[in-house]
Design a protein around this motif. Sequence first.
Motif, PDB file in Angstrom:
ATOM      1  N   PHE A   1      13.260 -21.331  28.269  1.00 62.48           N
ATOM      2  CA  PHE A   1      13.551 -21.172  26.841  1.00 62.48           C
ATOM      3  C   PHE A   1      13.571 -19.707  26.429  1.00 62.48           C
ATOM      4  O   PHE A   1      14.496 -19.257  25.766  1.00 62.48           O
TER       5      PHE A   1
ATOM      6  N   GLY B   1      16.606 -27.631  20.738  1.00 67.75           N
ATOM      7  CA  GLY B   1      16.147 -27.527  22.126  1.00 67.75           C
ATOM      8  C   GLY B   1      14.963 -28.434  22.424  1.00 67.75           C
ATOM      9  O   GLY B   1      14.226 -28.197  23.372  1.00 67.75           O
TER      10      GLY B   1
ATOM     11  N   ARG C   1      17.586 -19.714  27.146  1.00 74.17           N
ATOM     12  CA  ARG C   1      18.164 -20.502  26.062  1.00 74.17           C
ATOM     13  C   ARG C   1      18.046 -19.837  24.695  1.00 74.17           C
ATOM     14  O   ARG C   1      19.010 -19.806  23.932  1.00 74.17           O
TER      15      ARG C   1
ATOM     16  N   LEU D   1      12.283 -28.570  20.816  1.00 71.55           N
ATOM     17  CA  LEU D   1      11.062 -27.771  20.680  1.00 71.55           C
ATOM     18  C   LEU D   1      10.160 -28.245  19.536  1.00 71.55           C
ATOM     19  O   LEU D   1       9.009 -27.843  19.439  1.00 71.55           O
TER      20      LEU D   1
END
Lengths: 246, 246
Positions: free
Chosen positions: B218, A37, B222, A39
């Motif tokens: 997120f 993602g 997600r 991240l």
Amino acid sequence: MKTINTRKTIRKYSDKPVSDELLNRLLAEAMRTQTMGNLQLYSVVVTRSAEMKEKLAPAHFCQPMVTQAPVVLTICADFNRTTRWAENRKATPGYDNLLSFLNAATDALLYTQTFCNLADEEGLGYCFLGTTVYNPKQIIDTLKLPRLVMPVATITLGWPDENPPLTDRLPLQSIIHSETYTDYTPQLIDEYYAEKEALPENEEFVRINHKETLAQVFTDLRYTKKDNEAMSATMLDALRSQGFLD
Amino acid sequence: MKTINTRKTIRKYSDKPVSDELLNRLLAEAMRTQTMGNLQLYSVVVTRSAEMKEKLAPAHFCQPMVTQAPVVLTICADFNRTTRWAENRKATPGYDNLLSFLNAATDALLYTQTFCNLADEEGLGYCFLGTTVYNPKQIIDTLKLPRLVMPVATITLGWPDENPPLTDRLPLQSIIHSETYTDYTPQLIDEYYAEKEALPENEEFVRINHKETLAQVFTDLRYTKKDNEAMSATMLDALRSQGFLD
């Protein structure tokens, strides 16, 4: 990346320093690696001070690379930063669980390996220390890693001062399975391990350890059931203390 | 490895086939990656048949890359081969534990990333599917993975048929810690995430999802706490069924 074909683990480093400029360029380039993602679920603790290397060394069974290398990198699975971000943005994070640890460990290990491949191309030498997952608690304490941060890899880094021979590898077909997994029959085991077992250095390794087979050196001395079970318990404790397990 | 600076995830592939010769060369070169005790604790299941791709797809939430890519690689943490070797050599293996899973997963992920770096240099496109650790049981069943084998990464591979923009990354200093870990204050979080949050595509992402902040996209959509906890339980079951946990 032609350097991959001659890649070797380097455990002895010259006095030539590794500049911050070079180190930071490689650490930044490695960030292009895919990440969950986007991240970037990893952090890198850079150890340069002699004092901190001395403190880290016992966790790595005092292997001399740790204190001799100009740079030691401890790469961590990190869900702390993302969690802090969420907490500061009216969001409720849910990353205190095993899956999140695996997600972050995956990110961290992929990042680590791109860094290693980049280091190879620069002519740098490195050693990947598997001991990181043996003694996580000592590393956590020494590096002051907070909750939701776990060390998963350590790299000692420097300019090579040795040129060891290339180590052997199993034949490609031994690791490849077409469409579904084909289990290893005794015949396939014989075929795939014949070359490794016949290497003079491995025959010597069996002899000096007073064992009957090379596999016994691994199971009885290097990676024993007893050690693995003790270190599994330690790992579960560390995952719990870092908030990744209930 | 200058290709690292323009690396992108590729989800659409042209009809041009990926030859066995090229694939096997890259799979073999990647084996030069460092590995624990030189045991190579990984296996790769190569999926080329349309039928097997269809069977694998649901485990990856039917993302179209799985059936569209000419090649799908499932990289597994594998202590089965080493265990079989030991059993055939009068040695008593002790690799049915969590630490051994982490050792093998580490080997497998480092191997995977060298393969990805090599694929980049050839101009191949790939997508790393994080879904592998979400639905391990389905993958285990489909690929007939035995005890002590766990899927840890899936790569869809082919020649690129798209050229997406480069994705953003956090600033380098946000992932680097000098000597010890410095925790993230609200001020540092603001500084490190400002650029990401201000990107037009991320602002749009927040808007279309009717959220207040990017972090909420997120945490709420997600990668939610509920999903992570459910998948952590699934992962523990899979580790147990594959013999890596008591």
